[in-house]
Write an enzyme that holds these catalytic residues in place. Structure first.
Site, PDB file in Angstrom:
ATOM      1  N   GLU A 179       0.336  14.774   0.275  1.00 36.09           N
ATOM      2  CA  GLU A 179       1.593  14.088  -0.034  1.00 36.09           C
ATOM      3  C   GLU A 179       1.817  14.142  -1.540  1.00 36.09           C
ATOM      4  O   GLU A 179       0.982  13.664  -2.306  1.00 36.09           O
ATOM      5  CB  GLU A 179       1.529  12.605   0.329  1.00 36.09           C
ATOM      6  CG  GLU A 179       1.396  12.238   1.764  1.00 36.09           C
ATOM      7  CD  GLU A 179       1.329  10.719   1.912  1.00 36.09           C
ATOM      8  OE1 GLU A 179       2.343  10.033   1.615  1.00 36.09           O
ATOM      9  OE2 GLU A 179       0.273  10.211   2.288  1.00 36.09           O
ATOM     10  N   ASP A 236       3.968   0.442  -1.661  1.00 36.78           N
ATOM     11  CA  ASP A 236       2.750   0.781  -2.397  1.00 36.78           C
ATOM     12  C   ASP A 236       2.140  -0.429  -3.092  1.00 36.78           C
ATOM     13  O   ASP A 236       2.845  -1.283  -3.639  1.00 36.78           O
ATOM     14  CB  ASP A 236       3.058   1.870  -3.429  1.00 36.78           C
ATOM     15  CG  ASP A 236       3.414   3.192  -2.767  1.00 36.78           C
ATOM     16  OD1 ASP A 236       2.618   3.628  -1.924  1.00 36.78           O
ATOM     17  OD2 ASP A 236       4.470   3.766  -3.077  1.00 36.78           O
TER      18      ASP A 236
END
Length: 258
Positions: free
Chosen positions: A50, A61
């Site tokens: 990724e 995140d």
């Protein structure tokens, strides 16, 4: 004809107990370090990577990746830099499937159609956009289909069985199974609750299952063998590079895979 991402994942699983997908934030701490880390990953058996295009508010995140996003942006990284770098990495490492991970504001501001066309042209295999509900992603999903990109959908522990089936029907490539509630970074307990959740995931789709959020040790990856198709390593690698440098990534990856 080129195999789809799903077909290639399934072919790789004929020779491996589980695949590995890693993650890095482009521009953190620099594109040169990114280049070294990707080489270490590719040379040591990583199947998918990724490439996160930094965003100012990466809502899925945790603190480590949040800081990496902020530092990369403060260092001047731009979307055009990320696209050019991705093109270089795809050409340099043909044995790895590269995916873009970012937030929809980035794609929308760039132009969804132009972003997806350019991603497909360079050889990106799919996109991971955690803040775009599939019901609101009509243009994005249509563009992915048009350009042969896999739109990666998410399952979470709070997803109902019906919701899982509904979401999976709109995805391709694989399903990203979020291992626990919350954001990335904290360690995930490999317990009976996770096993039951993965059983629900498996029952909801024929797509391969990739499990992420809090996966960072050989024991975690081993526990997923036979229950998932791909383990996703993110925060652990960023911490490792921060503490020990890019050269530590290769041994870490080899240890994860046993």
């Amino acid at each position: 004809m080129t195999m789809t991402l799903q077909e290639d994942i399934q072919k790789r699983l004929e020779k491996k107990k589980i695949l590995l997908m890693t993650h890095l934030v482009l521009g953190y701490p620099s594109l040169e370090v990114n280049r070294q880390v990707i080489a270490q990953m590719a040379e040591n058996g990583v199947d998918c990577i990724e490439l996160q295009i930094p965003f100012s508010e990466p809502m899925a995140d945790g603190p480590v990746i949040l800081k990496a996003n902020q530092d990369a942006l403060a260092g001047g990284i731009r979307v055009a830099d990320c696209l050019a770098f991705a093109r270089e990495m795809i050409a340099a490492h043909p044995g790895v499937h590269f995916l873009f991970m970012t937030y929809y504001n980035i794609v929308f501001r760039y132009s969804t159609s132009a972003f997806l066309e350019e991603a497909a042209d360079m050889g990106i295999r799919g996109c991971i956009i955690p803040d775009l509900p599939p019901e609101e992603g009509g243009e994005y999903l249509e563009g992915c289909r048009e350009h042969g990109l896999a739109p990666i959908m998410f399952f979470t522990p709070t997803s109902t069985d019906d919701r899982m089936r509904e979401v999976a029907a709109r995805g391709e490539g694989f399903i990203y199974c979020v291992a626990r509630r919350g954001v990335t970074g904290a360690h995930t307990e490999m317990d009976a609750g996770l096993v039951r959740y993965l059983e629900r995931c498996r029952a909801a789709t024929d797509l391969p299952l990739a499990v992420g959020f809090g996966i960072g040790r050989r024991e975690d990856v081993a526990m997923l063998e036979g229950r998932a198709d791909m383990a996703v390593i993110g925060t652990a690698t960023i911490r490792l590079v921060d503490e020990k440098g890019p050269a530590a990534v290769g041994p870490f990856i080899r240890d994860l895979l046993g």
